[in-house]
Design a protein around this motif. Structure first.
Motif, PDB file in Angstrom:
ATOM      1  N   ALA A 103      40.411  42.073  34.830  1.00  0.00           N
ATOM      2  CA  ALA A 103      41.402  42.936  35.399  1.00  0.00           C
ATOM      3  C   ALA A 103      40.538  44.267  36.097  1.00  0.00           C
ATOM      4  CB  ALA A 103      42.443  43.727  34.640  1.00  0.00           C
ATOM      5  N   PHE A 104      39.447  44.704  35.273  1.00  0.00           N
ATOM      6  CA  PHE A 104      38.631  45.657  35.726  1.00  0.00           C
ATOM      7  C   PHE A 104      37.909  45.328  37.220  1.00  0.00           C
ATOM      8  CE2 PHE A 104      34.337  47.959  35.588  1.00  0.00           C
ATOM      9  CZ  PHE A 104      34.656  49.235  35.729  1.00  0.00           C
ATOM     10  N   ALA A 105      37.483  44.003  37.116  1.00  0.00           N
ATOM     11  CA  ALA A 105      36.520  43.610  38.218  1.00  0.00           C
ATOM     12  C   ALA A 105      37.587  43.667  39.433  1.00  0.00           C
ATOM     13  CB  ALA A 105      36.157  42.015  37.930  1.00  0.00           C
ATOM     14  N   TYR A 106      38.896  43.236  39.414  1.00  0.00           N
ATOM     15  CA  TYR A 106      39.667  43.313  40.622  1.00  0.00           C
ATOM     16  C   TYR A 106      40.077  44.650  40.884  1.00  0.00           C
ATOM     17  CZ  TYR A 106      39.956  38.321  40.871  1.00  0.00           C
ATOM     18  OH  TYR A 106      39.547  37.046  41.107  1.00  0.00           O
ATOM     19  N   LEU A 107      40.311  45.538  39.816  1.00  0.00           N
ATOM     20  CA  LEU A 107      40.838  47.171  40.026  1.00  0.00           C
ATOM     21  C   LEU A 107      39.662  47.722  40.823  1.00  0.00           C
ATOM     22  CD1 LEU A 107      42.517  49.429  39.534  1.00  0.00           C
ATOM     23  CD2 LEU A 107      41.018  49.857  37.359  1.00  0.00           C
ATOM     24  N   THR A 108      38.615  47.333  40.628  1.00  0.00           N
ATOM     25  CA  THR A 108      37.265  48.220  41.236  1.00  0.00           C
ATOM     26  C   THR A 108      36.789  47.246  42.353  1.00  0.00           C
ATOM     27  OG1 THR A 108      35.595  46.900  39.981  1.00  0.00           O
ATOM     28  CG2 THR A 108      36.205  48.977  39.272  1.00  0.00           C
ATOM     29  N   GLY A 109      37.409  45.886  42.622  1.00  0.00           N
ATOM     30  CA  GLY A 109      36.726  45.058  43.665  1.00  0.00           C
ATOM     31  C   GLY A 109      35.435  44.829  43.594  1.00  0.00           C
TER      32      GLY A 109
ATOM     33  N   ILE B 110      45.119  44.817  43.585  1.00  0.00           N
ATOM     34  CA  ILE B 110      46.049  45.432  42.584  1.00  0.00           C
ATOM     35  C   ILE B 110      46.752  44.923  42.095  1.00  0.00           C
ATOM     36  CG2 ILE B 110      47.733  47.429  42.193  1.00  0.00           C
ATOM     37  CD1 ILE B 110      44.914  48.570  42.741  1.00  0.00           C
ATOM     38  N   LYS B 111      47.507  43.606  42.687  1.00  0.00           N
ATOM     39  CA  LYS B 111      48.571  42.672  42.349  1.00  0.00           C
ATOM     40  C   LYS B 111      47.912  41.695  41.290  1.00  0.00           C
ATOM     41  CE  LYS B 111      51.458  42.598  46.390  1.00  0.00           C
ATOM     42  NZ  LYS B 111      52.161  41.846  47.514  1.00  0.00           N
ATOM     43  N   ILE B 112      46.451  41.319  41.383  1.00  0.00           N
ATOM     44  CA  ILE B 112      45.806  40.631  40.503  1.00  0.00           C
ATOM     45  C   ILE B 112      45.571  41.206  39.528  1.00  0.00           C
ATOM     46  CG2 ILE B 112      43.871  39.055  40.157  1.00  0.00           C
ATOM     47  CD1 ILE B 112      43.882  38.296  43.131  1.00  0.00           C
ATOM     48  N   THR B 113      45.107  42.528  39.603  1.00  0.00           N
ATOM     49  CA  THR B 113      44.795  43.168  38.426  1.00  0.00           C
ATOM     50  C   THR B 113      45.990  43.473  37.425  1.00  0.00           C
ATOM     51  OG1 THR B 113      43.133  44.723  39.753  1.00  0.00           O
ATOM     52  CG2 THR B 113      44.125  45.979  37.821  1.00  0.00           C
ATOM     53  N   MET B 114      47.126  43.808  38.127  1.00  0.00           N
ATOM     54  CA  MET B 114      48.284  43.830  37.303  1.00  0.00           C
ATOM     55  C   MET B 114      48.752  42.683  36.612  1.00  0.00           C
ATOM     56  SD  MET B 114      48.718  47.005  37.594  1.00  0.00           S
ATOM     57  CE  MET B 114      50.462  46.930  36.573  1.00  0.00           C
ATOM     58  N   LEU B 115      48.356  41.385  37.006  1.00  0.00           N
ATOM     59  CA  LEU B 115      48.791  40.303  36.287  1.00  0.00           C
ATOM     60  C   LEU B 115      47.835  40.030  35.352  1.00  0.00           C
ATOM     61  CD1 LEU B 115      49.256  37.857  39.440  1.00  0.00           C
ATOM     62  CD2 LEU B 115      51.049  38.581  37.578  1.00  0.00           C
ATOM     63  N   TYR B 116      46.463  40.387  35.620  1.00  0.00           N
ATOM     64  CA  TYR B 116      45.558  40.128  34.257  1.00  0.00           C
ATOM     65  C   TYR B 116      45.831  41.294  33.030  1.00  0.00           C
ATOM     66  CZ  TYR B 116      42.536  36.259  36.519  1.00  0.00           C
ATOM     67  OH  TYR B 116      42.065  35.380  36.651  1.00  0.00           O
ATOM     68  N   LEU B 117      46.119  42.540  33.718  1.00  0.00           N
ATOM     69  CA  LEU B 117      46.556  43.434  32.649  1.00  0.00           C
ATOM     70  C   LEU B 117      47.618  42.958  31.867  1.00  0.00           C
ATOM     71  CD1 LEU B 117      45.909  46.808  34.425  1.00  0.00           C
ATOM     72  CD2 LEU B 117      44.490  45.785  32.456  1.00  0.00           C
ATOM     73  N   ALA B 118      48.978  42.486  32.428  1.00  0.00           N
ATOM     74  CA  ALA B 118      49.919  41.809  31.849  1.00  0.00           C
ATOM     75  C   ALA B 118      49.478  40.789  30.829  1.00  0.00           C
ATOM     76  CB  ALA B 118      50.740  41.311  32.629  1.00  0.00           C
TER      77      ALA B 118
ATOM     78  N   ARG C 214      20.558  29.945  45.655  1.00  0.00           N
ATOM     79  CA  ARG C 214      20.648  31.329  46.111  1.00  0.00           C
ATOM     80  C   ARG C 214      22.480  31.765  45.820  1.00  0.00           C
ATOM     81  NH1 ARG C 214      16.368  30.640  46.843  1.00  0.00           N
ATOM     82  NH2 ARG C 214      15.099  31.206  48.537  1.00  0.00           N
ATOM     83  N   THR C 215      22.779  32.763  45.348  1.00  0.00           N
ATOM     84  CA  THR C 215      23.943  33.129  44.804  1.00  0.00           C
ATOM     85  C   THR C 215      24.317  34.564  45.780  1.00  0.00           C
ATOM     86  OG1 THR C 215      25.504  33.708  43.097  1.00  0.00           O
ATOM     87  CG2 THR C 215      23.205  34.546  42.915  1.00  0.00           C
ATOM     88  N   LEU C 216      25.583  34.618  46.058  1.00  0.00           N
ATOM     89  CA  LEU C 216      26.181  35.820  46.788  1.00  0.00           C
ATOM     90  C   LEU C 216      27.592  35.912  45.971  1.00  0.00           C
ATOM     91  CD1 LEU C 216      26.079  38.216  48.729  1.00  0.00           C
ATOM     92  CD2 LEU C 216      27.032  36.618  50.309  1.00  0.00           C
ATOM     93  N   PRO C 217      27.749  36.335  44.909  1.00  0.00           N
ATOM     94  CA  PRO C 217      29.098  36.533  44.058  1.00  0.00           C
ATOM     95  C   PRO C 217      30.122  37.107  44.718  1.00  0.00           C
ATOM     96  CG  PRO C 217      27.416  37.000  42.539  1.00  0.00           C
ATOM     97  CD  PRO C 217      26.525  37.257  44.054  1.00  0.00           C
ATOM     98  N   LEU C 218      31.354  36.368  44.870  1.00  0.00           N
ATOM     99  CA  LEU C 218      32.513  36.902  45.660  1.00  0.00           C
ATOM    100  C   LEU C 218      33.706  36.758  44.731  1.00  0.00           C
ATOM    101  CD1 LEU C 218      31.976  35.552  49.222  1.00  0.00           C
ATOM    102  CD2 LEU C 218      31.459  37.666  48.359  1.00  0.00           C
ATOM    103  N   LEU C 219      34.645  37.547  44.629  1.00  0.00           N
ATOM    104  CA  LEU C 219      35.771  37.528  43.791  1.00  0.00           C
ATOM    105  C   LEU C 219      36.793  36.466  44.451  1.00  0.00           C
ATOM    106  CD1 LEU C 219      36.796  41.186  43.225  1.00  0.00           C
ATOM    107  CD2 LEU C 219      35.781  39.650  41.407  1.00  0.00           C
ATOM    108  N   ASP C 220      37.443  35.820  43.497  1.00  0.00           N
ATOM    109  CA  ASP C 220      38.344  34.624  43.629  1.00  0.00           C
ATOM    110  C   ASP C 220      39.493  35.444  44.219  1.00  0.00           C
ATOM    111  OD1 ASP C 220      39.493  32.078  43.850  1.00  0.00           O
ATOM    112  OD2 ASP C 220      39.723  31.781  42.042  1.00  0.00           O
ATOM    113  N   MET C 221      40.423  34.480  44.996  1.00  0.00           N
ATOM    114  CA  MET C 221      41.694  34.909  45.376  1.00  0.00           C
ATOM    115  C   MET C 221      41.948  36.238  46.159  1.00  0.00           C
ATOM    116  SD  MET C 221      43.909  33.804  41.757  1.00  0.00           S
ATOM    117  CE  MET C 221      42.924  35.097  40.767  1.00  0.00           C
ATOM    118  N   VAL C 222      40.776  36.763  46.814  1.00  0.00           N
ATOM    119  CA  VAL C 222      40.868  37.874  47.642  1.00  0.00           C
ATOM    120  C   VAL C 222      40.082  37.592  48.759  1.00  0.00           C
ATOM    121  CG1 VAL C 222      41.659  39.689  45.996  1.00  0.00           C
ATOM    122  CG2 VAL C 222      39.170  39.047  46.415  1.00  0.00           C
ATOM    123  N   ALA C 223      40.389  38.198  49.939  1.00  0.00           N
ATOM    124  CA  ALA C 223      39.837  37.904  50.918  1.00  0.00           C
ATOM    125  C   ALA C 223      38.185  38.280  50.970  1.00  0.00           C
ATOM    126  CB  ALA C 223      40.283  38.457  52.412  1.00  0.00           C
TER     127      ALA C 223
END
Length: 464
Positions: free
Chosen positions: A283-289, A246-254, A370-379
Motif C-alpha cells: 500500500a505504501f508503494a502505491y501511496l507514494t507511487g 490511491i484506489k489501489i492503496t485503499m484496497l491494499y490497506l483494507a 536490465r531492469t526498470l521496475p514499474l508498478l503494476d495496474m497503473v499507467a
C-alpha cells in the motif's frame, strides 16, 4: 575513504550514549508503573535455561562496537549508524508506549556465567521486552558482517542464530518479543538499505539513448533538454494515474486491516500480522507511487529485507501469475528479435532480458539483464516508457533477441513494446501497433491512460 579512528570512536561514543540513556530511561519508566503486563504462551514453560548462552548473548555488544571500526568507508559507516539509531528510537518508543515485563525467576548461576549474568542484571531491569532490541540489533549487526565478510557467511549465520536463541534460553525475553524484534530489524534494513535509494526516496530519472554507431546506451542531456522538471512531474503524476494509485492503496490497506483482525484471537493467528505488514508495505508503494519500495536490485533479485517483509504478498503474486498464465504461453515473439512475456518465462536460451516487473524477482539467469521496475495496474509514466524503449532497442541491437517482461506479459511490458513498435518498428499509429501485438499476445490490456503515455513517449523519441 575509510573513517579515521577518532571519527569511529566519536560515533561509537555518541551512539552508545543514546543507547544507554534511552534504554535506561524506558526501563526505569516501566519500573515506576503500578502494573506492567506480561505476555507469554503456556508452551514457553518448556524452554530450557542454558546458562552458557549468556556468552553469545553478550557477544552482540562486542560485535555491535567492532563494526564501527570495520567499515570500509564513511558511507557504509553512516548507514550503519543510521540503522542503529533508527532501531533504538523506534524500540524505545515502543517500550514507553507498551511496557511489558519478564516475571520468571532465573535459576542460580555461578562461575564465569554467574559473573556475566550479574553484570547484566546490574544494568538491565526485566522490562524493555517487545520488540526485543537484542533481536533487532542481531539482524542489523548480522547484516553488516554478512555483507562485510562474504567468505564466512555460514559461521556468521550460525552465531547470529545462537544470539537470537539466547534471548529465550537466558530468560531475558518471551517468545512474542522475538518476531516483533525481527520485524523491527527487517523494517530498519528496508528503510535504510545498504545499496540503492531508500524506499522513502523516489527513483530519479536517468534517461539514456543508444549510440548510433555501437548501439550501446549513453546518457544524453542535450537530447532531453526539453524534459524540464515540470514536464517530468506532470508525466509521472497525471490525475488519472494518481487517482488509480490511491484506489489501489485503499484496497491494499483494507486487506491489511482485514488480515490483522484474526490476530485478536491470539495463538497461531498472530502470524496473520505478517500478512498485514506485507500488504501495508505494498500500500505504501502505491501511496507514494514509488516502485523502489520493492527494492528490486540490478541483478533482478529483491533485497533480503524486502523479501522477508513481502513474503506473504510474494506468495500471492506467484499464485496469481500461475492462475492467469495456466494453459497459456509465458512468452511470445512479436518481431524478429523482440519477445514479450512473463518474468516467470525467463530462461537461459534468451540472450537478453528487459524486466519491468517491480514486485517479483526473476529466476536465475545468465544472459544480459536490465531492469526498470514499474508498478503494476497503473499507467507507466511517459519518461519510464521513453527509457524502457531505449533500453529495449539497445539490447536488441547488441544481442539480437530480447524479452521484455512483467508479471504476466499483458500490461507494463505491452506498453513498452508498443512504444518500441511506434518508434523503431515502423507502425504508423497506436492502432496498428496494438493490432500487431494482439496477434501474438491477445491477452494484452491497454487502458486509456497507458495509451496516452505510449503515444507521448513515442512522440518524444521520434523527435530525437
Amino acid at each position: 575513504m575509510k573513517p579515521t579512528l577518532k571519527t569511529s570512536l566519536l560515533k561509537l561514543a555518541l551512539v552508545g550514549i543514546l543507547f544507554y540513556a534511552s534504554y535506561t530511561l524506558s526501563n526505569y519508566y516501566a519500573a515506576s508503573l503500578a502494573y506492567v503486563p506480561e505476555i507469554a504462551f503456556a508452551w514457553e514453560r518448556g524452554i530450557p535455561f542454558w546458562e552458557w548462552t549468556i556468552l553469545p548473548y553478550w557477544s552482540l555488544n562486542l560485535m555491535y562496537a567492532a563494526a564501527f571500526f570495520l567499515c570500509r568507508n564513511s558511507r557504509e559507516q553512516n548507514r550503519y549508524v543510521a540503522r542503529l539509531v533508527s532501531a533504538q528510537i523506534i524500540a524505545t518508543t515502543c517500550f514507553m508506549l507498551f511496557p511489558l515485563h519478564f516475571g520468571w525467576p532465573k535459576p542460580p548461576t555461578d562461575g564465569l556465567w554467574g559473573v556475566m549474568f550479574d553484570s547484566l542484571v546490574a544494568f538491565d531491569l526485566p522490562y524493555n521486552q517487545s520488540p526485543s532490541l537484542h533481536i533487532t540489533l542481531s539482524i542489523i549487526v548480522g547484516s553488516f558482517y554478512w555483507t562485510r565478510f562474504p567468505k564466512i557467511r555460514l559461521p556468521i549465520l550460525l552465531w547470529q542464530s545462537l544470539i537470537a536463541l539466547s534471548v529465550l534460553t537466558t530468560y531475558q525475553h518471551h517468545f512474542i518479543d522475538v518476531p516483533t524484534g525481527a520485524l523491527l530489524g527487517w523494517l530498519v534494513l528496508w528503510a535504510v538499505p545498504q545499496h540503492g535509494a531508500s524506499p522513502f526516496k523516489r527513483r530519479s530519472l536517468s534517461v539514456a539513448q543508444p549510440d548510433s554507431q555501437t548501439g550501446r546506451l549513453k546518457t544524453s542531456e542535450a537530447n532531453f533538454a526539453k524534459t524540464d522538471e515540470a514536464s517530468f512531474c506532470e508525466a509521472k503524476t497525471s490525475p488519472a494515474t494518481r487517482s488509480r494509485e490511491i484506489k489501489i492503496t485503499m484496497l491494499y490497506l483494507a486487506g491489511a486491516v482485514l488480515s490483522a483482525l484474526p490476530s485478536f484471537l491470539g495463538g497461531v493467528w498472530l502470524w496473520m500480522l505478517w500478512v498485514s505488514v506485507s500488504l501495508s508495505v505494498v500500500a505504501f508503494a502505491y501511496l507514494t507511487g514509488n516502485a523502489a519500495v520493492f527494492q528490486k536490485q540490478a541483478d533482478g533479485s529483491l533485497s533480503a529485507a524486502a523479501t522477508i517483509l513481502l513474503l506473504p504478498y510474494l506468495a500471492g503474486v506467484r499464485l496469481n501469475m500461475a492462475y492467469w498464465l495456466r494453459g497459456k504461453a509465458k512468452t511470445a515473439q512479436v518481431r524478429d528479435g523482440v519477445w514479450i512475456g512473463s518474468v516467470s518465462g525467463i530462461s537461459d536460451d534468451l540472450p537478453a532480458v528487459l524486466d519491468v516487473c517491480a514486485e517479483y524477482p526473476h529466476p536465475r539467469y545468465r544472459g544480459a539483464y536490465r531492469t526498470l521496475p514499474l508498478l503494476d495496474m497503473v499507467a507507466p509514466s511517459e519518461n519510464d516508457l521513453v527509457q524502457a524503449a531505449l533500453l529495449l532497442e539497445a539490447l536488441r541491437r547488441q544481442h539480437g533477441k530480447v524479452l521484455t517482461c512483467c508479471a504476466l506479459g499483458y500490461g507494463r511490458s505491452a506498453a513498452v513494446v508498443l512504444t518500441w513498435l511506434l518508434v523503431y518498428g515502423g507502425c504508423r499509429d497506436l492502432a496498428q501497433a496494438t493490432a500487431e501485438l494482439k496477434q501474438t499476445r491477445p491477452q494484452m490490456v491497454l487502458p486509456p491512460e497507458t495509451a496516452k503515455a505510449v503515444e507521448a513517449a513515442a512522440g518524444r523519441l521520434k523527435n530525437f
